[in-house]
Every structure is written in C-alpha cells, then in structure tokens.
Design an enzyme around this catalytic site. Structure first.
Site, PDB file in Angstrom:
ATOM      1  N   ASP A 324       0.825  -1.200   0.000  1.00  0.00           N
ATOM      2  CA  ASP A 324       0.000   0.000   0.000  1.00  0.00           C
ATOM      3  C   ASP A 324       0.867   1.261   0.000  1.00  0.00           C
ATOM      4  OD1 ASP A 324      -2.724   1.094   0.236  1.00  0.00           O
ATOM      5  OD2 ASP A 324      -2.042   1.835   2.179  1.00  0.00           O
ATOM      6  N   GLU A 353       1.486  -0.562  -5.085  1.00  0.00           N
ATOM      7  CA  GLU A 353       0.380   0.316  -5.457  1.00  0.00           C
ATOM      8  C   GLU A 353       0.935   1.636  -5.963  1.00  0.00           C
ATOM      9  OE1 GLU A 353      -3.566   2.485  -3.559  1.00  0.00           O
ATOM     10  OE2 GLU A 353      -1.699   2.378  -2.419  1.00  0.00           O
ATOM     11  N   ASP A 420     -11.162   1.245  -4.101  1.00  0.00           N
ATOM     12  CA  ASP A 420     -10.845   2.678  -4.173  1.00  0.00           C
ATOM     13  C   ASP A 420     -11.570   3.393  -5.297  1.00  0.00           C
ATOM     14  OD1 ASP A 420      -9.046   2.870  -2.014  1.00  0.00           O
ATOM     15  OD2 ASP A 420      -7.392   2.110  -3.224  1.00  0.00           O
TER      16      ASP A 420
END
Length: 592
Positions: A324, A353, A420
C-alpha cells in the site's frame, strides 16, 4: 528521416536481460518514418567474427513514435550493438556517439551491454503470467461466523458507510471457495486482514495478528491451505507506509511524547503530537490523523516490518504481498524487503500500489509489478465510457507497453475496479454490454487480470464507501448471465496461451472510428478481438490469410472471403475469433 525522434539508451526498458540467455533491445523512431530497422550486434572482443544482423520487430505504436524490438542471445553474454535505419530515401547507422552514413567497422563507438549477469536478471514469478486474481474486501464478502461479529454489526446487505460493519470474515471466504473455483480464478488478493479499528483495516494496530472480527492466525492458515488445495494463490495487503493510531509504538509516543523509545519511529514535526488547525503535527497518510507515517529508514522500524513480511510467508504460506502507498516509502527499504521476501519464497509476488509511471521501481531490485491504473483508465475511457476513440486507445496502450520491459508487462496487475474506485458496472453507466467490452479487453492484454468481488454477478456502486457493498449470495438476485460471461472469458484465457502471452498487434484503430480490431497470436493459436463501444453499428474489412474463423464469444458477424475478413458489430458489440482451418464455411453468424 527524423533524427530528433530516434532514441535509445542501454538500460531500463530500452535494453535489458529478459532471461539468463536473452537480451531485449528496443529503439524509438518517429511514427511511420522508417521501413525497417536492423540490429547490428556482436562480441566487443571479436567483432569481425561474431557480427550478426537481426531485423527488429515493430511493436504497437503511439501517437508520435514507433517502437522496435529485437531479442538476441549473445553467445558470450556480452554485446556491442548499433542500429541500421532504413527508409525509402536513405540508410543511416545509429550508435552511442550519434549517426553515420557508413556501416561501423568496429564496435568502439557502439552501445554496450557489458555482461548478462544472471544475478541481475529481473525474473518475476512465472505463475503470475497464468493468474486470474479475485480481490476480496474481507468485511463485505461473506459472514461465516456470527460469533466474531463486531459490536453493532448491521444486517447483511445494508447500505455501506465509512464506519459501519456487516460481519464479513475469513470463515465466510472458506465457505464460498466453491464460487471462486467455479468462476475460474486462481489467485486471491485480500485487502488488509490484520488487527485494526476500521472496516477497511488500513490503520493497522497489530501487524502480527489477524483481526479478531475476521478470525485468528490459525484460521488464516487454514484458509491459505484450503486455497492451495484448489490451486488458488493468496496475496495479502501490507500497509508499511503508515500504521494505525492504536499501533502500540504510536500509543506510546502519544502518552510519553519525545521521551518515548519509539519517538523516532515516526516523523514528528512538532511536539506534543496533536491535530492543530485541522492538520496533524506529525506526518501521516493524506493528512489522516488515524494513519501516522512510519519512519522506514529507522533500523528498528525496518527490522520490525521486514520481520512481519517474513513471518506471514513462513507461518501461513502466502504467495505474495501487495504494498500500500508503495511510492511514498524509501527505495532502500523496498530493496531490503525484496531480499527478505525472496529469501523465504523466491516465487512470491511483490506488487506495488502506484498510479503513475513506475519504471524506477521495476528494475528487478524492488517490485515484480505495479497496479496498472494507466491501463485501467484507458480501458474505462474507451470501452466503458466511450470518451476516447479506438485510435487514441491503441496509441496510449502502445505508449504504455513501451514504458516497461516485457518482464514487467507480463505480470502487471490489470484491474478495472477496486475498493478505491466506482464499481465497474457503474463506471460503464450501468450498461452491462459496455462492461463486457471492458472485461474482454482486460482479459486479452498482457498482465494478470483482477476481478473485484461481486463484479461478476452485477454489483454496482459509486465511489467509497458505496463500492464496498456486501456480496450478494442470493442467486435469484445475481446476474447469472453476466456470471456466465466471466466464466467463459476466464476459461478462454486460461486455455489459450496466445491470449496471455502471444504477440499483440492492432489491425484496425482508425481516427474518428470507435471500432477496434486487435490480434493475439503464438505458434499454436491466432485470435482476432473486435470491439465497438460506439452508440451505432460499425463494420470494417481487414486483410487476413485464414479463410475460416471460429466465433468463441460475442455478438456480431464475421465473413471471410478472398483474403478479406468483414466484421460487423452492433453498438456495444464485440467478437472473439479464433483461426480455425477445420471450419469449411467462409462465413458464419456470431453467437448471441
């Protein structure tokens, strides 16, 4: 010949070791400027005896440039090289020191790949090339054990908010592994599973403990084992950029201030730590006070987090980590992270990410791949929303593929929606046929496609939190026709290597035209994929050698005759065709 457009550099995505024996060499030239490019290559210590000439293959182009590539295997693992540039008007030679009209007689001024050291080869896990991922947001997938429900849990299927809970857990995933197997996926990406206060769990309070609302460490081990028995890999989410507010070291800092032994674990700008004028006095993720940024350069922080990465692979056998906010963590940490993870499991997948160009992280010393959001946006804009044409889509895909090595492209994480973003069906304006178009493109490009839980049965939803709805398990409320489409396209991709790793070319992507025709082929199979996201029917004729084509998926019509293939598609229509010499008819209706 436009010399200003010609570019090469002997590193990165322009010259790299594809495997322990093969080098990939690329060159950029002005679009439609050259007819041929020949790679001149040989050993720098025996140039006269080893000189070879290899024609370079043209890759998909973008709006301004053509990209050329050659794969060569230097016998002694070192190579000097240059380029012979051919157009209708002239022939020039390009070497490291510039251009010349005569063919170089020695390698002194040529580009140099000094040595193909096996230790330097970027080798992502091969299994990812065959993977079809399924993303699970644990709190919303299935409630298999009501005894561990959070206080105040709401009835399954209610409206999601940023703070409510519905009781999803690991037992619920175990209970529904049959669904994943029947769908055809062979890898799961879990959003965070570790102890945290929120429903999304990106505010970790204990990195060594599965959240009690999901189960426990032993249950995660059982889940991983059950997945492996079914041939399903498991990837967990690692939140190492920041912790949660209840992470014990941060609690100690809150209580003891600068006297805490963990004071340097975080980036404190002003003591005491507090939220002042709406902003934290310590660094966080996106100004969120609940998520203090970790100091990954600190030796103790580094030791702790690398221990976490190693622990879950050793104890549960997970197959990879998704990282992340990966671009906000220092690269030195990721280099140590990669070594730690690969020492325990060389076949583990390391996924970062990122939403932007990620070449600096994809040199083989940090990540295996990144979440391919540029691909996401292109597919959605073209197939899902119809706001760009086929020419723009093909051009930007060509640019994207040229931005990274084949090694990275082959294991890119290709998603169309996630926790997201808006749901795929919602991004497509509720149009299921457009959703199919986007999904078809997702499954015929290089990289590993990922299905966000529930997309396969028609879940919709706006952005966070609406995209995090509870999974619908009542079959009478599922879109079973859509589920059948997902099962079919997953099966086709898994069955035919050409759809995963074959040569890619755009056969039709004209300016002002919505219809796109692309080709995927290898030594076994030859496919044509035609899509029309336009609001009106469209048709095109293309040159083909095959007279017989098998319709595997879609709605439209294809007729071959005399070396020409006419494709007719309705609005939001598509076809997936496979060359089939056994078919006697030269024309046939497409399945509907």
């Amino acid at each position: 010949m436009n010399l200003e457009a010609i570019y090469h550099r002997p590193r990165g995505n322009w010259a790299y070791a594809y495997d322990k024996a093969t080098l990939h060499i690329r060159l950029r030239t002005k679009k439609d400027d050259l007819d041929e490019v020949v790679l001149l290559h040989g050993d720098k210590y025996a140039w006269d005896r080893t000189l070879e000439k290899t024609f370079m293959e043209k890759l998909p182009s973008d709006e301004r440039f053509d990209y050329w590539q050659a794969a060569v295997q230097p016998s002694l693992r070192r190579m000097k090289y240059g380029f012979e540039l051919r157009s209708a008007e002239e022939t020039l030679y390009f070497e490291e020191k510039g251009f010349r009209e005569d063919e170089p007689a020695d390698p002194d001024k040529m580009f140099d790949f000094p040595y193909l050291n096996p230790a330097d080869v970027f080798s992502p896990p091969d299994w990812v090339k065959e993977a079809v991922f399924y993303q699970i947001f644990p709190e919303r997938f299935a409630n298999g054990d009501p005894s561990n429900d959070p206080e105040g849990v709401e009835p399954w299927g209610g409206k999601p908010t940023p703070k409510n809970f519905f009781g999803g857990d690991l037992q619920g995933v175990i209970d529904h592994l049959d669904h994943l197997q029947e769908l055809g996926v062979n890898a799961i990406y879990f959003n965070p599973l570790f102890q945290a206060t929120t429903n999304h769990k990106y505010d970790t309070s204990d990195y060594m403990k599965v959240d009690a609302h999901f189960g426990d460490n032993a249950l995660l081990k059982r889940l991983v084992d059950a997945c492996h028995e079914r041939g399903i890999r498991v990837m967990l989410d690692a939140v190492f950029n920041h912790s949660g507010k209840e992470f014990e070291p941060f609690r100690d800092v809150r209580e003891k201030g600068r006297d805490s032994k963990y004071a340097d674990w975080f980036h404190v700008m002003e003591w005491p730590i507090q939220v002042k004028d709406g902003l934290p006095t310590y660094e966080t993720f996106a100004f969120e006070p609940l998520m203090p940024k970790l100091n990954t350069e600190h030796p103790e922080v580094k030791e702790y987090l690398l221990g976490v990465a190693r622990y879950w692979i050793e104890e549960t056998g997970i197959d990879g980590w998704r990282l992340d906010v990966a671009n906000e963590v220092d690269m030195a940490f990721w280099r140590e992270f990669r070594k730690t993870v690969k020492d325990v499991n060389p076949d583990a997948y390391i996924l970062g990410e990122m939403f932007h160009d990620a070449l600096p992280w994809l040199g083989g010393d940090q990540f295996d791949a990144v979440m391919n959001y540029p691909f996401t946006h292109l597919v959605i804009d073209y197939a899902g929303k119809g706001i760009i044409g086929a020419d723009r889509f093909a051009s930007k895909i060509g640019e994207l593929l040229a931005s990274y090595s084949d090694s990275a492209n082959e294991v890119a994480f290709n998603l169309l929606g996630s926790h997201d973003t808006e749901r795929l069906l919602t991004l497509c304006g509720g149009d299921k046929e457009r959703m199919k178009l986007a999904t078809l493109l997702q499954f015929v490009f290089p990289g590993a496609p990922c299905v966000y839980y529930g997309d396969e049965i028609g879940l919709d939803g706006e952005g966070d939190p609406d995209c995090r709805k509870c999974m619908e398990w009542d079959e009478s409320k599922q879109d079973r026709e859509l589920l059948g489409f997902f099962q079919r396209i997953i099966s086709l991709r898994k069955e035919h290597r050409a759809l995963r790793g074959g040569k890619l070319a755009f056969l039709h992507a004209a300016e002002g035209d919505s219809l796109l025709v692309l080709e995927r082929k290898d030594e076994q199979d030859h496919f044509l994929i035609a899509v029309n996201p336009g609001a009106e029917a469209a048709s095109v004729e293309i040159d083909v050698k095959q007279e017989a084509w098998e319709d595997l998926l879609g709605g439209g019509e294809a007729k071959a005759s005399g070396g020409r293939l006419k494709i007719e598609l309705p609005a939001s229509g598509f076809l997936l065709l496979r060359a089939a010499s056994s078919i006697s008819a030269v024309g046939f209706p497409a399945a509907r």
